[in-house]
Design an enzyme around this catalytic site. Sequence first.
Site, PDB file in Angstrom:
ATOM      1  N   GLU A   1     -24.950   2.617 158.629  1.00 43.30           N
ATOM      2  CA  GLU A   1     -26.157   2.306 157.855  1.00 43.30           C
ATOM      3  C   GLU A   1     -27.290   2.919 158.643  1.00 43.30           C
ATOM      4  OE1 GLU A   1     -26.135   0.769 155.077  1.00 43.30           O
ATOM      5  OE2 GLU A   1     -24.075   0.040 155.109  1.00 43.30           O
TER       6      GLU A   1
ATOM      7  N   CYS B   1     -35.320  -0.891 157.103  1.00 43.62           N
ATOM      8  CA  CYS B   1     -34.582   0.283 156.622  1.00 43.62           C
ATOM      9  C   CYS B   1     -34.796   0.493 155.136  1.00 43.62           C
ATOM     10  CB  CYS B   1     -33.103   0.101 156.925  1.00 43.62           C
ATOM     11  SG  CYS B   1     -32.438  -1.422 156.264  1.00 43.62           S
TER      12      CYS B   1
END
Length: 677
Positions: free
Chosen positions: A258, A297
């Site tokens: 990720e 993020c």
Amino acid sequence: MSLLEVQSFAAGHWRAPDAHARTIENAVTGAPMALAGNDALDVAGMLDYARTKGGPALRALTFHDRARMIKALALHLGQHKQALYDLSYATGATLADHKIDVDGGIGTMLVFASKGRREMPDAQVYLDGPVEQLSRQGSFLGQHICTPLQGVAIQINAFNFPVWGMLEKLAPALLAGVPSIVKPATATCYVTERAVRIMLDIGILPEGALQLVAGGLGDMLDHLTCQDVVGFTGSAATALKLRSKPHLLQNSIRFVAEQDSLNASILGPDAAPGTPEFDLFIKETHREITTKAGQKCTAIRRIMAPQDHVDAVIAALSDRLAGTVIGDPALDSTQMGALVSNAQKRDVLQQAALIGQEATRVFGDPDAVAVQGADATKGAFVPPMLFHCDDPDIARHVHDTEAFGPVSTIMGYRDTDHAITLANRGGGSLVLSVITRDPDMARAVATGAGALHGRIYFNNRDSMGESTGHGSPLPHMVHGGPGRAGGGEELGGVRGVMHYMQRTAIQGSPDILTGITGTWVPGAAEAKAPAHPFTRTFHELEIGETIHTSARTVTLEDIEHFARFTGDTFYAHMDEDAAKRNPFFPGRVAHGYLLLSFAAGLFVMPDEGPVLANTGLDNLRFMKPVEAGDAIKVRLSVKQKTPRNEDYGEVRWHVTLTNQDDDPVAEYDLLTMNARH
Ligand code: NAP
């Protein structure tokens, strides 16, 4: 002032930092506050400890046992969350930010605990999909099963969510039955360390199920095998460095990444100024820029608006950003705290300068940031910064430079196709949001942009009251994205658990499949019930226990009575000629629902007993029409048992109705709740 010593938890012992430890700075004051790292950690020993102690202990438990353990850990963390909040202010985060991190992490664990109990069996084998018919007579079948990897989950996390980042990986790994070694980012590892201590304190985790590395991992990754999995969250640069290690590639070691993402948000053409959608867009965009000071993020890095509305968006967003109070995160009135460190501040300003080569800064001057309750020259404070790019087609940095702070660029689009093209220029993102009420626009974006975004979040006046926010990864939905975002996937309910399990295709006879899966497969041996199964408690019932009922002949009178009684006078039941013209029926036929009702009449026991309720039917198929004069009978078998609580459990019964020629006419799973004792 003495520095906080952040310890590692290795092979059952806490290890203090050594002489090579790194110094961690307080984000708000810029002063050194903690030390972390111990080069002498025996990383191979930690792996061995997890593999030989934690793994076998976790695998001995069922999914339900593990789910109960995860719930207990989450509730215990919930009782101690104030300690985590108190520590987290030093990371620069506000109370609202802590809630995303701490409460969000606890909530994620609770969802996995619940899904483990509801969607997984009380067993060690998870069935992936239905039985596959591999032979004409059904004596050779196939079934995909998942079993836990026999290694360790190495979880390397980013600095921005020291608690959620750990728990969103730990919960699915524990549920799968795989021990974890957590390596938080050093900058905020003192918060993770506290959360680990809280979880270990309760004493319910098996020995070796959870270890912690504060500081560097040493050469741990070089000791992994194909049974281990690396779950990485962080920058694209670190991901590339780690995932391209020859040892990982040579051994096909799973690496779930990720990484950073240039997420976009599109203001729909219908969402003009003055509409609730426009206001919603400004509210969500503002929240995504300022929450965690933009260190998320999923934050919105690129804002796309119809060209005609760009000025209005800049004005409304600037207005809102101007009202954002920046300062000491511990003050109630502070809305945006500091970045995690002054190094991070330098990095953000560097990336913002790159974006500034292609776009004009229309809000936020990093040299003039007003800060309350702290010294702006010492703490890692930056203001929200909004850029406007007037030629996003030729621009490059605005689409590929992640300033991991409160920085976002607005750009205009000509039409929906252009908006999609711009959104896709991010090269793969975690989340794209679209604020629109127009289903055609939504479909165009979903089909045109779906392949490049892990999640697409649509919102408008109808859903905004209950919507969860552009930036919130939910445990029920997958989190991850293609390309630039890392190509990985986490969360997504039981899908997230599968990263820690191996899917195996099992082929064999019905008895072999039943033996392996604990779920009765048609064609497997039937156990003779010692008494009617409806008189037997959940505990007494055995998988495969079966009864065959006597037959009941269906008459024309039954069909007509049922039609009149229910009002279902569909022509196939009432009109011989019309029924014959239908390609499926030989003439008038019995209602499917009549057959189900007769079936129940053939197998239920009237007296009060352990069967408490019928909770539904699954997989119902009518296979052959039943005409007046046909005689139907039922085979009822215990297919699967799933405990629900102390008092009752769900029994899944396989039901087959056959006619006088033994041809199946209907088949389904019947679900009942049965008393456990
Ligand atoms: P980072 O510098 O890439 O670090 C990520 C993690 O990797 C940290 O735990 C770091 O530990 C570790 N690491 C670095 N070098 C390593 C090595 N050689 N061996 C083993 N571990 C190593 O990222 P960050 O600054 O912490 O986080 C910010 C980035 O994360 C942003 O780009 C953001 O977009 C991304 N992010 C992505 C997601 C997502 O879900 N996609 C979520 C959050 C953040 P140390 O701290 O000890 O160096």
